[in-house]
Design a protein around this motif. Structure first.
Motif, PDB file in Angstrom:
ATOM      1  N   ASP A   1     -13.399   2.188   2.679  1.00 38.91           N
ATOM      2  CA  ASP A   1     -12.373   1.218   2.307  1.00 38.91           C
ATOM      3  C   ASP A   1     -11.878   1.458   0.882  1.00 38.91           C
ATOM      4  OD1 ASP A   1     -10.675  -0.979   2.720  1.00 38.91           O
ATOM      5  OD2 ASP A   1     -12.110  -2.362   1.805  1.00 38.91           O
TER       6      ASP A   1
ATOM      7  N   HIS B   1      -9.141   3.542  -1.802  1.00 37.65           N
ATOM      8  CA  HIS B   1      -7.689   3.739  -1.768  1.00 37.65           C
ATOM      9  C   HIS B   1      -7.284   4.883  -0.849  1.00 37.65           C
ATOM     10  CE1 HIS B   1      -6.598   0.627  -4.503  1.00 37.65           C
ATOM     11  NE2 HIS B   1      -7.391   1.099  -5.448  1.00 37.65           N
TER      12      HIS B   1
ATOM     13  N   ALA C   1       0.843  -1.211   0.000  1.00 32.12           N
ATOM     14  CA  ALA C   1       0.000   0.000   0.000  1.00 32.12           C
ATOM     15  C   ALA C   1       0.869   1.249   0.000  1.00 32.12           C
ATOM     16  CB  ALA C   1      -0.945  -0.010   1.203  1.00 32.12           C
TER      17      ALA C   1
ATOM     18  N   ARG D   1      -7.264   3.417   2.545  1.00 29.95           N
ATOM     19  CA  ARG D   1      -6.250   2.366   2.635  1.00 29.95           C
ATOM     20  C   ARG D   1      -4.842   2.963   2.734  1.00 29.95           C
ATOM     21  NH1 ARG D   1      -8.271  -2.394  -1.553  1.00 29.95           N
ATOM     22  NH2 ARG D   1     -10.267  -2.758  -0.524  1.00 29.95           N
TER      23      ARG D   1
END
Length: 188
Positions: free
Chosen positions: A166, A168, A110, A171
């Motif tokens: 949830d 990007h 990530a 995240r």
């Protein structure tokens, strides 16, 4: 801005139009990415000072170069560069030298994606554009859907089918928080 809304008066909110909410997400993310980069550099400096037992002033020259210190030394937000620099300076068993293991593979990936997105915001073409397109491809975004896909849309609306909290954007923020927590726990 909360979920695309902004305050307009006393207890009143107004929904931002979609392009504006995407722009806001992109601007906020870019600022957070800059803060992450500065934090990562500071934590790297903590590892330099701790392991090599040097002063703050001297650590800049150890991390940078002998003449300019940290002047013009970039890339502190790149997990790959942080890992390489850590391994070169401290060996593969240091926090930064073993960064993928220290933060976990999902967080590391990530962070890599977040850095790609950060670079795409900062640079409109060239390598930054190519890497962003490869990221979109690896995320399974169809070619037709990638045409004209803005960074803000990618941050706010992908992955499709995920909940609003949830995407990007969230995240990547979670990855930054995980990195910060693990770095603070591992380093003095």
């Amino acid at each position: 801005m909360i979920h695309g809304y902004t305050a307009v008066g006393n207890h009143q909110v107004e929904k931002l139009v979609v392009p504006d909410s995407r722009d806001v997400a992109q601007f906020i993310f870019f600022e957070v990415a800059a803060q992450f980069e500065d934090f990562a550099k500071t934590m790297f400096q903590m590892e330099v000072r701790s392991k090599l037992r040097v002063t703050a002033k001297r650590s800049c020259f150890v991390m940078g170069d002998l003449d300019g210190g940290l002047n013009n030394k970039l890339g502190w937000g790149s997990p790959k560069l942080l890992r390489e620099r850590g391994s070169n300076l401290f060996g593969p068993d240091s926090f930064f030298g073993d960064l993928m293991h220290e933060v976990g593979e999902p967080t590391y990936k990530a962070l890599m994606s977040a850095h790609t997105v950060r670079n795409r915001i900062a640079h409109s073409g060239g390598t930054a554009q190519e890497r962003f397109v490869k990221l979109l491809e690896s995320d399974g975004i169809a070619s037709a859907e990638r045409q004209g896909l803005s960074v803000g849309r990618y941050l706010r609306e992908y992955p499709t089918g995920s909940t609003v909290n949830d995407r990007h954007f969230n995240r990547f923020l979670t990855a930054y928080e995980t990195f910060a927590a693990r770095a603070e726990a591992a380093l003095p």
